[in-house]
Design a protein around this motif. Structure first.
Motif, PDB file in Angstrom:
ATOM      1  N   TYR A  18       2.080  12.419   8.302  1.00  0.00           N
ATOM      2  CA  TYR A  18       2.917  11.399   7.646  1.00  0.00           C
ATOM      3  C   TYR A  18       2.864  11.541   6.127  1.00  0.00           C
ATOM      4  O   TYR A  18       3.860  11.279   5.449  1.00  0.00           O
ATOM      5  N   TYR A  25      11.012  11.306   7.009  1.00  0.00           N
ATOM      6  CA  TYR A  25      11.028  10.258   8.031  1.00  0.00           C
ATOM      7  C   TYR A  25      11.748   9.010   7.503  1.00  0.00           C
ATOM      8  O   TYR A  25      12.604   8.428   8.174  1.00  0.00           O
ATOM      9  N   ARG A  36      15.646  -2.593  14.259  1.00  0.00           N
ATOM     10  CA  ARG A  36      14.472  -3.243  13.641  1.00  0.00           C
ATOM     11  C   ARG A  36      14.856  -4.632  13.136  1.00  0.00           C
ATOM     12  O   ARG A  36      14.154  -5.605  13.348  1.00  0.00           O
ATOM     13  N   GLY A  62       1.339  -0.192  10.500  1.00  0.00           N
ATOM     14  CA  GLY A  62       2.173   1.007  10.313  1.00  0.00           C
ATOM     15  C   GLY A  62       3.466   0.645   9.605  1.00  0.00           C
ATOM     16  O   GLY A  62       4.561   0.904  10.105  1.00  0.00           O
ATOM     17  N   ASP A  85      -1.017   0.813   6.689  1.00  0.00           N
ATOM     18  CA  ASP A  85      -0.553   2.145   7.124  1.00  0.00           C
ATOM     19  C   ASP A  85      -1.680   3.146   6.929  1.00  0.00           C
ATOM     20  O   ASP A  85      -2.510   3.022   6.024  1.00  0.00           O
ATOM     21  N   LEU A  86      -1.673   4.160   7.802  1.00  0.00           N
ATOM     22  CA  LEU A  86      -2.676   5.222   7.771  1.00  0.00           C
ATOM     23  C   LEU A  86      -2.413   6.207   6.629  1.00  0.00           C
ATOM     24  O   LEU A  86      -3.346   6.835   6.102  1.00  0.00           O
ATOM     25  N   ASP A 116      -6.637   3.219   9.449  1.00  0.00           N
ATOM     26  CA  ASP A 116      -6.318   3.214  10.875  1.00  0.00           C
ATOM     27  C   ASP A 116      -6.238   1.776  11.402  1.00  0.00           C
ATOM     28  O   ASP A 116      -7.206   1.018  11.297  1.00  0.00           O
ATOM     29  N   MET A 117      -5.105   1.428  11.981  1.00  0.00           N
ATOM     30  CA  MET A 117      -4.944   0.060  12.511  1.00  0.00           C
ATOM     31  C   MET A 117      -5.986  -0.270  13.583  1.00  0.00           C
ATOM     32  O   MET A 117      -6.313  -1.434  13.793  1.00  0.00           O
ATOM     33  N   LEU A 133       6.100  -1.746  14.542  1.00  0.00           N
ATOM     34  CA  LEU A 133       7.319  -1.065  14.972  1.00  0.00           C
ATOM     35  C   LEU A 133       7.168   0.441  14.836  1.00  0.00           C
ATOM     36  O   LEU A 133       6.907   0.950  13.730  1.00  0.00           O
ATOM     37  N   TYR A 134       7.328   1.131  15.953  1.00  0.00           N
ATOM     38  CA  TYR A 134       7.199   2.596  16.015  1.00  0.00           C
ATOM     39  C   TYR A 134       5.856   3.062  15.452  1.00  0.00           C
ATOM     40  O   TYR A 134       5.757   4.152  14.887  1.00  0.00           O
TER      41      TYR A 134
HETATM   42  C1  LIG Z   1       7.327   6.165  12.919  1.00  0.00           C
HETATM   43  S1  LIG Z   1       6.618   5.491  11.478  1.00  0.00           S
HETATM   44  C2  LIG Z   1       7.186   3.780  11.519  1.00  0.00           C
HETATM   45  C3  LIG Z   1       7.242   3.136  10.157  1.00  0.00           C
HETATM   46  C4  LIG Z   1       7.881   1.767  10.138  1.00  0.00           C
HETATM   47  N1  LIG Z   1       7.133   0.807  10.900  1.00  0.00           N
HETATM   48  C5  LIG Z   1       9.302   1.858  10.651  1.00  0.00           C
HETATM   49  O1  LIG Z   1       9.642   1.089  11.554  1.00  0.00           O
HETATM   50  O2  LIG Z   1      10.066   2.686  10.146  1.00  0.00           O
HETATM   51  C6  LIG Z   1       4.934   5.290  11.956  1.00  0.00           C
HETATM   52  C7  LIG Z   1       4.063   4.798  10.829  1.00  0.00           C
HETATM   53  O3  LIG Z   1       2.805   4.441  11.394  1.00  0.00           O
HETATM   54  C8  LIG Z   1       1.779   4.988  10.593  1.00  0.00           C
HETATM   55  N2  LIG Z   1       0.602   5.204  11.470  1.00  0.00           N
HETATM   56  C9  LIG Z   1       0.414   6.153  12.418  1.00  0.00           C
HETATM   57  N3  LIG Z   1      -0.786   5.997  13.009  1.00  0.00           N
HETATM   58  C10 LIG Z   1      -1.356   4.926  12.418  1.00  0.00           C
HETATM   59  C11 LIG Z   1      -2.623   4.273  12.563  1.00  0.00           C
HETATM   60  N4  LIG Z   1      -3.528   4.692  13.451  1.00  0.00           N
HETATM   61  N5  LIG Z   1      -2.885   3.204  11.778  1.00  0.00           N
HETATM   62  C12 LIG Z   1      -1.997   2.777  10.857  1.00  0.00           C
HETATM   63  N6  LIG Z   1      -0.779   3.352  10.663  1.00  0.00           N
HETATM   64  C13 LIG Z   1      -0.478   4.416  11.436  1.00  0.00           C
HETATM   65  C14 LIG Z   1       2.363   6.255  10.009  1.00  0.00           C
HETATM   66  O4  LIG Z   1       1.698   6.674   8.837  1.00  0.00           O
HETATM   67  C15 LIG Z   1       3.812   5.864   9.775  1.00  0.00           C
HETATM   68  O5  LIG Z   1       4.033   5.344   8.497  1.00  0.00           O
END
Ligand SMILES: C[S@@+](CC[C@H](N)C(=O)[O-])C[C@H]1O[C@@H](n2cnc3c(N)ncnc32)[C@H](O)[C@@H]1O
Length: 227
Positions: A18, A25, A36, A62, A85-86, A116-117, A133-134
């Motif tokens: 990411y 992205y 969304r 995230g 966010d990670l 990390d969430m 979301l996602y």
């Molecule tokens: C597909 S994007 C979605 C971003 C936003 N929520 C959206 O709807 O567009 C996934 C996001 O989750 C974050 N992410 C992935 N694994 C994560 C984790 N373990 N903890 C926190 N954030 C995470 C990524 O860095 C990325 O920004």
């Protein structure tokens, strides 16, 4: 490429991906924010936003670059957002987008939690809503189940979770180059029925359960659940 194994360095690899693909992205995601916003509006309609005497504490898991979801949350003056966010690149883009975007200084109602969430922790009964979301879909599904239990505890009685999950059951799905050569990616999920069952088991009442698909993407289960 799909695989059944979860790499030991999963979180480090996801963070690196990411960090590398965030601009690509975000461009793709921001171009089509309709789903969304549709579900965010449904969540917001359930919250007591008009009661200006009450601050509403919302956690976004995230958050990506903060557009469109965090941005819309902050447009409500009594909302306080913890944006997680990670990816440090996503957090830094979100800071730029959200602090510049509002004529009002939002820094007193916007807290960033990079990391990390799965290891976040909040006081029980302290959140009005949690949104993912996602993003929860990037955790191995055993961690997703654990996180849902924690979310149920963090929510106030009457608080809500808005999240989406893979519609299909998928223990582990990996792509070597999602959106970009540097986009190694991992997704996981319990599938529709087991996800709904998990939500019930942790004490959440599902009030919205719908399958939606954005153009060029897989189908996702969209859920709003009440504690
Ligand atoms: C597909 S994007 C979605 C971003 C936003 N929520 C959206 O709807 O567009 C996934 C996001 O989750 C974050 N992410 C992935 N694994 C994560 C984790 N373990 N903890 C926190 N954030 C995470 C990524 O860095 C990325 O920004």
């Amino acid at each position: 490429m799909s695989s059944l194994s979860v790499p030991e360095d999963l979180k480090a690899r996801l963070k690196a991906s990411y960090d590398a693909i965030a601009p690509k992205y975000n461009e793709w995601a921001i171009a089509d924010p309709a789903l969304r916003l549709k579900y965010l509006d449904r969540l917001l309609a359930l919250l007591p936003l008009s009661d200006q005497s009450q601050k509403l504490h919302i956690l976004e898991l995230g958050c990506g670059c903060g557009i469109p979801v965090t941005q819309k949350l902050l447009s409500h003056p009594n909302v306080v957002v913890t944006a997680n966010d990670l990816s440090s690149v996503q957090i830094s883009l979100a800071k730029g987008n959200l602090r510049q975007d509002h004529s009002e200084d939002v820094s007193n109602r916007l807290i960033f939690e990079e990391g990390d969430m799965a290891v976040l922790s909040f006081r029980d009964g302290s959140l009005d809503a949690v949104i993912g979301l996602y993003s929860i879909i990037h955790l191995p599904r055993a961690e997703q189940a654990e996180l849902l239990g924690k979310i149920a505890g963090w929510l106030k009685p009457g608080g809500y979770l808005l999240a989406n999950f893979g519609e299909e059951e998928l223990e582990s799905f990996v792509m070597d180059s999602w959106l970009d050569d540097k986009g190694w990616m991992f997704w996981s999920g319990w599938g529709r029925e087991s996800t709904i069952e998990l939500l019930r088991q942790v004490g959440l009442r599902v009030v919205v359960e719908e399958v939606g698909r954005e153009i060029g993407d897989a189908a996702f289960l969209w859920v709003i659940a009440k504690r």
